[in-house]
Design an enzyme around this catalytic site. Sequence first.
Site, short mmCIF file in Angstrom:
data_model
loop_
_atom_site.label_atom_id
_atom_site.label_comp_id
_atom_site.label_asym_id
_atom_site.label_seq_id
_atom_site.Cartn_x
_atom_site.Cartn_y
_atom_site.Cartn_z
CG ASP A 1 3.18 0.85 7.75
OD1 ASP A 1 2.86 0.14 6.79
OD2 ASP A 1 2.37 1.18 8.63
CG HIS B 1 -0.28 0.08 2.55
ND1 HIS B 1 0.02 1.28 3.17
CD2 HIS B 1 0.13 -0.89 3.40
CE1 HIS B 1 0.58 1.04 4.34
NE2 HIS B 1 0.67 -0.27 4.50
CD GLU C 1 1.36 -3.58 6.08
OE1 GLU C 1 2.04 -2.95 6.90
OE2 GLU C 1 0.33 -3.13 5.56
CG ASP D 1 -2.97 3.86 2.68
OD1 ASP D 1 -2.42 2.85 2.19
OD2 ASP D 1 -3.80 3.81 3.60
CD GLU E 1 -2.68 -1.66 5.76
OE1 GLU E 1 -2.74 -2.58 6.59
OE2 GLU E 1 -2.20 -0.53 6.04
CD GLU E 2 -1.33 2.45 7.55
OE1 GLU E 2 -1.97 2.04 8.53
OE2 GLU E 2 -0.11 2.23 7.38
#
Length: 452
Positions: A118, A86, A180, A88, A152-153
């Site tokens: 991340d 991802h 991840e 974002d 994703e977040e």
Amino acid sequence: MTSPAATDAQSSGPALSGVVDIAQRLIRFETVNPPGAEAACVHWVRDLLQAAGLETRLLASDPQRPNLVARLPGRGLVPPLLLHAHVDVVPVAGQQWSRPPFAAEIVDGELWGRGAVDMKGHLAMMLAALLRLAASGTPPAGDVILAVVADEEAGSAVGARFLVERYPELFAGVRYAIGEDGGAELGLGHQVRLHPIVVAEKRACWVKATLRGIPGHASRMAGESGAADKLRRLLTAIEGGGLGTRMIPVVDHMLAELAGVLPDPFGGRIAAFRRDPDDPASLAGLDRDDARYLRSLVQHTVNATVIRGGTATNVLPAEITVELDGRLLPGPFGREEFLAELRANVGCEMDLEVLVEGEAMPEPTLGDGYHRLARIMRAKDPQGVPVPMVTTASTDARLFPKLGIQCLGWLPLRHEPGRSYRGRLHCPDERIATSALEFGADCFHELLISHD
């Protein structure tokens, strides 16, 4: 609105392949979620891969938040392999950064910026490996698919969930996906360099508990009929963080491996915890964060996060609501069992409403995909130890199993003793060593050219 740094990154063109350069460009796109606005970043990645000859496709439910699915065709000897990442990132507001979070500065061999760990640094490893493979002119044994996603977040609604539900055919034949690792990390005295390979995640079960009582003047005792007393009983029931211990097979395997490779006292403590996870003394002497993580793997955890209630200091509340972040162990555990256990532990009347329920995932196993990654880590870092791990967080890996895909979390890093990068995700001053990026890109390249 695209930031000046992002505009510069986009206009400078896609002609590069070094992992550090790629990571810098990715960080300079301000893709903070909310609102996300990942389009400029995803388009830049698309251009980078198109220039290298990969097949690319943009897919979006929101034009400002597209997803990219790219494919490097292989020779058809093995099933396709999926990499997913991802773009974002979480907000930086309210955090005190020593350096600008989107400048992607390199200082003393470390790349600074939101997303360095991340997971833009992680995505850069994947991209550098793909570009290296494409430039070699030798097709891989099987197709390599890269999904670069938004959101994703904040739940994945316009990202991985959108792709899985609307375009499942793009992932036909995939057996394994690499994404991840959800911040899986154990220090354990930093005596051994551990390489986590995430084989399972806990899943969310967020609940709102409504506690009702008899309202009245607060000068009089409310007793057990009061909403505040029920709140006390609820908070007392979950003060240990969970609902009672249970050892699932994958966690037992993980603990056995850790106990076998760690020197004393760490190995002995892990062995004692494995024998009796209910013994509060079994993890005595370990780092507090390590102990909290390990205890979270042998129970459904429940934490009170939001409490609302009351109208005035001198009025007994008629109702108090408590939002609970529940995380269920992987395996055959469902919401009804979880809610029933919560009610039994609290022992008072309350209404429970499920706010969020994570996707049920298959029983975790250590299959060929895990062993393939472990072999690569042993070859690339003979002094390191790959270990299977379960993460307490949720990632996009919870979505792809709907398509029959086994997901693994893998962020191959080699760091100096006492130094770790996973612990910096979502934190101010997020950064990663440039040497760690190069090591990770080399590991991913080895994954792509292996024929397992």
